[in-house]
Design an enzyme around this catalytic site. Structure first.
Site, PDB file in Angstrom:
ATOM      1  N   LYS A   1     -31.393  16.811  40.293  1.00 48.56           N
ATOM      2  CA  LYS A   1     -31.423  16.245  41.643  1.00 48.56           C
ATOM      3  C   LYS A   1     -30.147  15.491  41.981  1.00 48.56           C
ATOM      4  O   LYS A   1     -29.643  15.553  43.105  1.00 48.56           O
ATOM      5  CB  LYS A   1     -32.641  15.330  41.794  1.00 48.56           C
ATOM      6  CG  LYS A   1     -33.979  16.063  41.822  1.00 48.56           C
ATOM      7  CD  LYS A   1     -35.142  15.080  41.883  1.00 48.56           C
ATOM      8  CE  LYS A   1     -36.470  15.787  42.133  1.00 48.56           C
ATOM      9  NZ  LYS A   1     -36.890  16.661  41.038  1.00 48.56           N
TER      10      LYS A   1
ATOM     11  N   SER B   1     -35.338  17.832  36.375  1.00 49.56           N
ATOM     12  CA  SER B   1     -35.106  16.990  37.553  1.00 49.56           C
ATOM     13  C   SER B   1     -33.834  16.161  37.495  1.00 49.56           C
ATOM     14  O   SER B   1     -33.448  15.560  38.503  1.00 49.56           O
ATOM     15  CB  SER B   1     -36.304  16.069  37.787  1.00 49.56           C
ATOM     16  OG  SER B   1     -37.399  16.806  38.271  1.00 49.56           O
TER      17      SER B   1
END
EC number: 3.4.11.19
Length: 516
Positions: free
Chosen positions: A64, A61
């Site tokens: 992102k 992540s």
């Protein structure tokens, strides 16, 4: 500011023992220069392939912020593309989020990786690129009106990446390379969306020091919300680039790290793929990452011109490890709070439908409400506080203030029930929101729940009573990581007869099922 290099070296030396597992990497950048770079253990235990600073690992992540950076650097004003969000949510019944609210995790949408559990997925099954958008398109409602609160949601960034690729006519991997990897000198970083084929054949491990480690079998395709693989060398080059461009207000990192806010003007804790928090007494921007078998964390303290990166090919806390390095480098000692007493118990939040549980130990309190547990200690005023959360009482109610989420919960006490008859709730239920089913089976005192939907018929999960007409469904492994954990299941009745259920976890709240 001068670093305590001796303390930093000791903290780095301690990582393999404190965060035990097959291998890991860690590094520190100060004033744009790499001052520490470590790699230990093995990228593959069976083949005895050592972990190296050049070994590419999934940063999950952390990707992102790269998606948001490419978005701003390529398309500019996000508001110009807000109308496109509707294409991905054709059945949505409320106000739609803006593109910026997707980037800031203020959309109110339920997380699609959590929903894969409810759609009947098994943890290790293949999830193709084309499986995501039909799942997202079924969404009809959200947790809250867009822009009013925070909720972590991976599909926000999947939608962002789809819009970005569509508007530019280019693949996201090429935009990453052109806008960030190349300028930052991240020579080997690339988008590796298919987790069945990890870069450099690195192996991630589930398990623990107590039970042993075994290779994680991942099968998901992710893009926008995760998917980048990078070596420690790549990540330290990124941190150095951030420092080199710190005085350019048009630089990508300056633009994505602007302080976020909610529509009411209240400061927010997350924006453009970056978490804004205080660690070791200093303000940092950063992000964590997780996939079964991997954990990652990066922090950047802009005022101190200091960055830390930690990546494991196992499931120890990279956040805790990176925090320990930051604290050592800064010579920070966290104040020891007092141990709060008399707070243990359980409560039910009538708004979200989620269970709050507070446990006491010698060090303080453990609050279980969101995806991971929060640790709290008491300050001089006696108020239990943790990172972005505090507790208070109003009579018998427990008041939880999550400033990082723009959320105040007034939860009602829930009496403890250790044994309950699941026979009356056994059966099949249907969720209009998901267009999927839930099956409950009860036998000889045991109760289990199984989910069926777009992705198949998933494994039976344990179902345990916790209060009157309140149960928890336990999901410890799922496609993404960390898994949703405990779902709160509330029984709905009319005239004493069971008519339906309400199910939810922090990532996917308030899902109603009607008895079939």
């Amino acid at each position: 500011m001068t670093l305590d290099l001796d303390a930093l070296d000791r903290a780095l030396d301690a990582l393999p023992n404190l965060f035990r597992g097959p291998g890991g990497v860690a590094g520190v950048v100060k004033d744009g220069q790499v001052v520490a770079s470590r790699a230990w253990g093995y990228a593959d235990l069976t083949r005895r392939r050592p972990m190296e600073t050049g070994t590419r690992l999934p940063i999950c992540s952390i990707s992102k912020q790269f998606t948001c950076g490419a978005l701003l650097d390529t398309l500019g004003d996000t508001a110009a593309y807000d109308a496109r969000v509707a294409e991905f949510l054709p059945q949505f019944e409320g106000p739609l989020p803006t593109l910026r609210q997707l980037c800031d995790n203020q959309s109110g949408l339920r997380d699609y990786w959590a929903l894969t559990v409810l759609q009947g997925a098994e943890a290790a099954q293949t999830f193709r690129r084309e499986d995501a958008l039909p799942l997202i398109a079924r969404m009809k409602t959200g947790h809250f009106p867009p822009g009013t609160a925070y909720s972590y949601c991976n599909c926000n960034f999947r939608i962002v990446s789809e819009i970005l690729e569509s508007e530019t006519g280019r693949a996201l991997r090429d935009l990453y390379a052109e806008r960030i990897f190349g300028p930052a000198g991240m020579r080997t970083a690339e988008l590796t969306s298919d987790t069945r084929h990890p870069a450099d054949e690195v192996v991630g491990y589930e398990g623990s020091d107590a039970v042993g480690f075994f290779p994680a079998d991942n099968g998901i395709f992710w893009i926008g919300d995760a998917g980048i693989s990078a070596s420690l060398q790549d990540m330290l080059a990124y941190e150095s680039w951030i420092d080199a461009t710190r005085n350019d207000e048009n630089s990508i990192y300056r633009r994505i790290s602007v302080p976020p806010a909610y529509v009411c003007g209240t400061p927010a804790s997350y924006g453009f793929g970056l978490s804004h928090e205080t660690v070791a007494g200093v303000k940092v921007t950063g992000h964590g990452g997780a996939l079964r078998g991997f954990r990652a964390q990066r922090f950047h303290a802009a005022d101190e011109r200091l960055s830390v990166v930690v990546i494991f090919n196992h499931e120890a806390s990279a956040h805790a490890a990176a925090s320990s390095l930051l604290a050592a480098a800064l010579g920070h000692e966290a104040p020891k709070g007092a141990r709060p007493e008399g707070w243990a118990g359980q409560w039910l939040d009538p708004e979200s439908g989620l269970l709050l549980r507070v446990g006491e130990d010698a060090e303080g309190l453990t609050l279980r409400f969101a995806t991971g547990p929060d640790r709290l200690t008491a300050g001089e005023d006696g108020v239990p506080r943790g990172a972005g959360v505090s507790l208070a009482r109003e009579g018998a109610m427990l008041v939880m203030n999550r400033t990082s989420d723009n959320l105040t919960v007034r939860a009602e006490p829930l009496p403890v029930v250790a044994v309950a008859d699941a026979g009356e709730i056994a059966g099949r239920y249907h969720a209009r929101e998901l267009e999927a089913d839930l099956v409950i089976e009860a036998r000889d005192g045991g109760a289990y729940a199984g989910f069926e939907g777009l992705l198949g018929a998933g494994p039976m999960e344990r179902l345990h009573p916790v209060g009157p007409d309140v149960w928890i469904v336990t999901t410890r492994r799922s496609m993404d990581a960390p898994a949703p954990g405990d779902w709160t299941l509330q029984v709905r009745r009319e005239g004493g007869a069971v008519t339906g259920l309400r199910l939810g976890c922090w990532l996917a709240r308030r899902i109603d099922y009607a008895r079939v």
